[in-house]
Scaffold this motif. Structure first.
Motif, PDB file in Angstrom:
ATOM      1  N   LYS A  29       0.825  -1.199   0.000  1.00  0.00           N
ATOM      2  CA  LYS A  29       0.000   0.000   0.000  1.00  0.00           C
ATOM      3  C   LYS A  29       0.861   1.251   0.000  1.00  0.00           C
ATOM      4  N   LEU A  30       0.540   2.170  -0.890  1.00  0.00           N
ATOM      5  CA  LEU A  30       1.251   3.445  -0.937  1.00  0.00           C
ATOM      6  C   LEU A  30       0.985   4.241   0.330  1.00  0.00           C
ATOM      7  N   PRO A  31       1.991   4.970   0.849  1.00  0.00           N
ATOM      8  CA  PRO A  31       1.745   5.841   2.005  1.00  0.00           C
ATOM      9  C   PRO A  31       0.696   6.893   1.660  1.00  0.00           C
ATOM     10  N   GLU A  32      -0.060   7.319   2.655  1.00  0.00           N
ATOM     11  CA  GLU A  32      -1.053   8.367   2.416  1.00  0.00           C
ATOM     12  C   GLU A  32      -0.341   9.664   2.023  1.00  0.00           C
ATOM     13  N   ASN A  33      -0.971  10.369   1.078  1.00  0.00           N
ATOM     14  CA  ASN A  33      -0.399  11.632   0.583  1.00  0.00           C
ATOM     15  C   ASN A  33       1.067  11.442   0.203  1.00  0.00           C
ATOM     16  N   TYR A  34       1.328  10.425  -0.616  1.00  0.00           N
ATOM     17  CA  TYR A  34       2.699  10.048  -0.926  1.00  0.00           C
ATOM     18  C   TYR A  34       3.432  11.088  -1.771  1.00  0.00           C
ATOM     19  N   THR A  35       2.696  11.905  -2.527  1.00  0.00           N
ATOM     20  CA  THR A  35       3.359  12.964  -3.286  1.00  0.00           C
ATOM     21  C   THR A  35       4.018  13.955  -2.340  1.00  0.00           C
ATOM     22  N   LYS A  36       3.285  14.349  -1.307  1.00  0.00           N
ATOM     23  CA  LYS A  36       3.843  15.260  -0.316  1.00  0.00           C
ATOM     24  C   LYS A  36       4.988  14.593   0.429  1.00  0.00           C
ATOM     25  N   GLU A  37       4.855  13.304   0.726  1.00  0.00           N
ATOM     26  CA  GLU A  37       5.905  12.594   1.451  1.00  0.00           C
ATOM     27  C   GLU A  37       7.184  12.541   0.623  1.00  0.00           C
ATOM     28  N   LEU A  38       7.046  12.345  -0.696  1.00  0.00           N
ATOM     29  CA  LEU A  38       8.223  12.323  -1.554  1.00  0.00           C
ATOM     30  C   LEU A  38       8.897  13.693  -1.573  1.00  0.00           C
ATOM     31  N   LYS A  39       8.090  14.754  -1.607  1.00  0.00           N
ATOM     32  CA  LYS A  39       8.654  16.104  -1.555  1.00  0.00           C
ATOM     33  C   LYS A  39       9.408  16.326  -0.252  1.00  0.00           C
ATOM     34  N   GLU A  40       8.855  15.843   0.859  1.00  0.00           N
ATOM     35  CA  GLU A  40       9.513  16.017   2.146  1.00  0.00           C
ATOM     36  C   GLU A  40      10.827  15.244   2.200  1.00  0.00           C
ATOM     37  N   ASP A  41      10.849  14.065   1.576  1.00  0.00           N
ATOM     38  CA  ASP A  41      12.100  13.306   1.537  1.00  0.00           C
ATOM     39  C   ASP A  41      13.135  14.040   0.699  1.00  0.00           C
ATOM     40  N   LEU A  42      12.702  14.671  -0.383  1.00  0.00           N
ATOM     41  CA  LEU A  42      13.626  15.468  -1.187  1.00  0.00           C
ATOM     42  C   LEU A  42      14.242  16.587  -0.355  1.00  0.00           C
ATOM     43  N   LYS A  43      13.416  17.256   0.437  1.00  0.00           N
ATOM     44  CA  LYS A  43      13.939  18.328   1.293  1.00  0.00           C
ATOM     45  C   LYS A  43      14.980  17.777   2.271  1.00  0.00           C
ATOM     46  N   ARG A  44      14.683  16.602   2.829  1.00  0.00           N
ATOM     47  CA  ARG A  44      15.631  16.011   3.789  1.00  0.00           C
ATOM     48  C   ARG A  44      16.945  15.614   3.115  1.00  0.00           C
ATOM     49  N   SER A  45      16.876  15.267   1.839  1.00  0.00           N
ATOM     50  CA  SER A  45      18.076  14.801   1.140  1.00  0.00           C
ATOM     51  C   SER A  45      18.980  15.940   0.681  1.00  0.00           C
ATOM     52  N   LEU A  46      18.449  17.150   0.615  1.00  0.00           N
ATOM     53  CA  LEU A  46      19.205  18.270   0.048  1.00  0.00           C
ATOM     54  C   LEU A  46      20.499  18.581   0.806  1.00  0.00           C
ATOM     55  N   PRO A  47      20.472  18.706   2.138  1.00  0.00           N
ATOM     56  CA  PRO A  47      21.726  19.043   2.836  1.00  0.00           C
ATOM     57  C   PRO A  47      22.834  18.013   2.626  1.00  0.00           C
ATOM     58  N   LYS A  48      22.480  16.739   2.585  1.00  0.00           N
ATOM     59  CA  LYS A  48      23.500  15.707   2.377  1.00  0.00           C
ATOM     60  C   LYS A  48      24.086  15.814   0.962  1.00  0.00           C
ATOM     61  N   PHE A  49      23.227  16.037  -0.033  1.00  0.00           N
ATOM     62  CA  PHE A  49      23.755  16.156  -1.389  1.00  0.00           C
ATOM     63  C   PHE A  49      24.533  17.464  -1.550  1.00  0.00           C
ATOM     64  N   GLU A  50      24.183  18.479  -0.756  1.00  0.00           N
ATOM     65  CA  GLU A  50      24.929  19.741  -0.803  1.00  0.00           C
ATOM     66  C   GLU A  50      26.393  19.511  -0.443  1.00  0.00           C
ATOM     67  N   GLU A  51      26.663  18.556   0.450  1.00  0.00           N
ATOM     68  CA  GLU A  51      28.046  18.258   0.822  1.00  0.00           C
ATOM     69  C   GLU A  51      28.857  17.798  -0.384  1.00  0.00           C
ATOM     70  N   ILE A  52      28.190  17.176  -1.346  1.00  0.00           N
ATOM     71  CA  ILE A  52      28.872  16.758  -2.573  1.00  0.00           C
ATOM     72  C   ILE A  52      29.107  17.965  -3.466  1.00  0.00           C
ATOM     73  N   THR A  53      28.082  18.787  -3.655  1.00  0.00           N
ATOM     74  CA  THR A  53      28.209  19.946  -4.552  1.00  0.00           C
ATOM     75  C   THR A  53      29.241  20.947  -4.035  1.00  0.00           C
ATOM     76  N   GLU A  54      29.460  20.993  -2.724  1.00  0.00           N
ATOM     77  CA  GLU A  54      30.437  21.922  -2.163  1.00  0.00           C
ATOM     78  C   GLU A  54      31.865  21.598  -2.600  1.00  0.00           C
ATOM     79  N   GLN A  55      32.096  20.373  -3.049  1.00  0.00           N
ATOM     80  CA  GLN A  55      33.444  19.989  -3.487  1.00  0.00           C
ATOM     81  C   GLN A  55      33.727  20.423  -4.924  1.00  0.00           C
ATOM     82  N   VAL A  56      32.669  20.681  -5.699  1.00  0.00           N
ATOM     83  CA  VAL A  56      32.846  21.035  -7.114  1.00  0.00           C
ATOM     84  C   VAL A  56      33.473  22.421  -7.225  1.00  0.00           C
TER      85      VAL A  56
END
Length: 424
Positions: free
Chosen positions: A266-293
Motif C-alpha cells: 500500500k502506498l503511504p497516504e499523501n505520498y506525493t507530499k511525502e516524496l517532496k519532504e524526503d527530497l527536502k531532507r536529502s538536500l543538505p546531504k547532497f549539498e556536501e557533494i556539490t560543495e566539493q565542485v
C-alpha cells in the motif's frame, strides 16, 4: 552511388570515431538508425544511419563527438539531432561493412549532407529503455582530475556524503524494511572515477517480495532529478500545497509508485507530499557533494555502470552546484528563523577553501550559542584587490584562524553566509 562524395573529404582517425563501450541503440529498423556510445578516449558519440549499399554490403553512418552538455541536452530532449549536427564541429562520415567493421572515416561539415538526408527540426531523442543498477560511478572532470588524480580529503567527503545519500533513499521507503549498505569499489581511470555499489537486505521477507523490485530504477530517477531539476522546481518544494508538478518530478513519482505497485504494498497516504519532504531532507546531504565542485575539479558526472558499460545520468558543474546550494539555503530558511546582520561585525573564522579569482569559498566559524559546535558558511570577499598573500589566505597556508569584518546570515543560529569586507 554514395550520397556524399568521400573523395573530397579529409580522412579521420578510426580510433576517434569507433565506439568501444556503452553502445546503446535508440532506434532500430533493419540497421541501428540512431545510437549512442563511447570511444576509447571516453568521448561520447552520437551515431546515425545515413544509407546502405546492398551490392557492396556497406553502410554509411554519421558519428558526432558530443560535449557533456550536448549529450545531456540531447537525451533529455532539450536539443534536437539537427541542432547537434549544425553546431558540433566534431562530425564524421563513417563507412562500415554489414558486420560493423569500419572501412573509412572522414571529416564532415553539415553542408556536406544532402538536404534530403538532413534530420528534421523536431528530431529529438526518442524514448529508449534504460538499464539500471546499484553500481554507481562519479567521474570527476577538469583540473587535476584530468590527470587521474584527486585531493584525498575531497574524495573522502564525496564518498561519505554519496554513500549516506544512497542509503537514506532506501531507508526512507516505508513498509519495505530495507537495510541498505554502500560499498566502495576500486577506482577506475578516465579523469578520476569514484565507484560505489549499493546493497540491501529486507528485515522481514515475505513471499510476495520474491520478485526483484525496481529500487534501482527509483534511486536512478531520484539522483537524476536532484542533479538536474530540483533547482527549477524550487517553488514546488517551498510550498506545502499541491502545485502543478513538473514532468521531471512526474518521472520520479512514477518510479516511486512502481515500487509499491509491483511489490503489492500500500502506498503511504499523501505520498506525493511525502516524496517532496524526503527530497527536502536529502538536500543538505547532497549539498556536501556539490560543495566539493570547483575546488580541484570542475564537475562530477553521475552514472550507473555494468562492467565497462555506463548508463549516464547527469553532470553537475560549478554553475549548477552554486544554484543548488542557493536552493538548499532557501528551502532550509523557509521554516526557520533567518537573521542577517545590518552592519559589519567582527568574527573569527578559518577559511578552508578559497577561489582567489571569484573571491568565494567556505570557512569554519563557531556557533554563537555553542562554541563547541561550528558552522561551515559560504563566504564572499568584497572588492577587487588581489587577495593572494593577504590574511585571507593565511588559514590555507599557515593553518591560522583570522579576524574579519563581515555581515553574517544565520539560519536558526547556524551561520550560512558571510559577506566579508576587504581589509588591507
Amino acid at each position: 552511388m554514395k550520397p556524399i562524395d568521400t573523395s573530397k573529404l579529409a580522412k579521420a582517425s578510426f580510433e576517434l570515431i569507433t565506439i568501444s563501450s556503452s553502445f546503446k541503440v535508440l532506434h532500430f529498423d533493419d540497421f541501428p538508425i540512431l545510437y549512442l556510445g563511447v570511444n576509447k578516449f571516453g568521448n561520447k558519440i552520437l551515431g546515425s544511419h545515413l544509407e546502405e549499399d546492398d551490392d557492396n554490403k556497406t553502410i554509411l553512418t554519421i558519428h558526432s563527438i558530443l560535449s557533456n552538455n550536448d549529450y545531456y541536452d540531447f537525451i533529455n530532449k532539450k536539443k534536437s539531432y539537427r541542432s547537434i549536427l549544425q553546431e558540433t564541429s566534431a562530425k564524421f562520415l563513417v563507412e562500415k561493412n554489414f558486420g560493423g567493421k569500419v572501412l573509412g572515416a572522414y571529416n564532415l561539415q553539415f553542408d556536406n549532407i544532402p538536404e534530403e538526408y538532413q534530420p528534421l527540426e523536431n528530431s529529438y531523442c526518442p524514448n529508449y529503455k534504460k538499464s539500471f543498477s546499484f553500481s554507481y560511478s562519479l567521474g570527476l572532470k577538469g583540473k587535476v582530475a584530468d590527470f587521474n588524480r584527486a585531493i584525498a580529503e575531497e574524495v573522502s567527503n564525496i564518498q561519505t556524503a554519496f554513500s549516506d545519500f544512497l542509503e537514506n533513499r532506501l531507508k526512507s521507503l516505508k513498509n519495505f524494511n530495507l537495510q541498505p549498505a554502500a560499498y566502495l569499489q576500486p577506482y577506475t581511470p578516465g579523469s578520476f572515477k569514484i565507484n560505489l555499489e549499493l546493497e540491501y537486505k529486507q528485515a522481514k521477507v515475505q513471499d510476495l517480495f520474491s520478485k526483484e523490485l525496481p529500487f534501482d530504477e527509483y534511486v536512478h530517477e531520484y539522483l537524476k532529478y536532484i542533479t538536474t531539476s530540483v533547482v527549477a522546481d524550487k517553488d514546488q518544494l517551498l510550498k506545502d500545497d499541491d502545485l502543478v508538478i513538473s514532468d521531471e518530478f512526474k518521472n520520479l513519482l512514477i518510479a516511486f509508485e512502481k515500487i509499491y505497485e509491483e511489490g503489492h504494498v500500500k502506498l503511504p497516504e499523501n505520498y506525493t507530499k511525502e516524496l517532496k519532504e524526503d527530497l527536502k531532507r536529502s538536500l543538505p546531504k547532497f549539498e556536501e557533494i556539490t560543495e566539493q565542485v570547483g575546488k580541484s575539479f570542475d564537475s562530477i558526472e553521475f552514472s550507473n555502470y555494468k562492467g565497462k558499460d555506463e548508463e549516464f545520468i547527469s553532470i553537475v558543474d560549478v554553475i549548477y552546484s552554486e544554484a543548488f546550494q542557493n536552493t538548499v539555503d532557501e528551502v532550509e530558511a523557509a521554516k526557520k528563523v533567518v537573521v542577517v546582520d545590518a552592519d559589519y561585525k567582527e568574527y573569527e573564522i578559518y577559511i578552508y577553501h578559497l577561489n582567489t579569482d571569484t573571491r568565494q569559498g567556505n570557512a569554519f566559524i563557531k556557533n554563537l550559542d555553542d562554541e563547541t559546535q561550528m558552522s561551515k558558511p559560504k563566504i564572499k570577499i568584497l572588492g577587487d584587490e588581489h587577495i593572494e598573500q593577504t590574511k585571507y589566505t593565511e588559514s590555507l597556508h599557515l593553518n591560522k584562524w583570522i579576524k574579519i569584518k563581515a555581515k553574517a546570515k544565520r539560519v536558526d543560529d547556524k551561520f550560512k553566509y558571510l559577506e566579508i569586507q576587504y581589509e588591507a
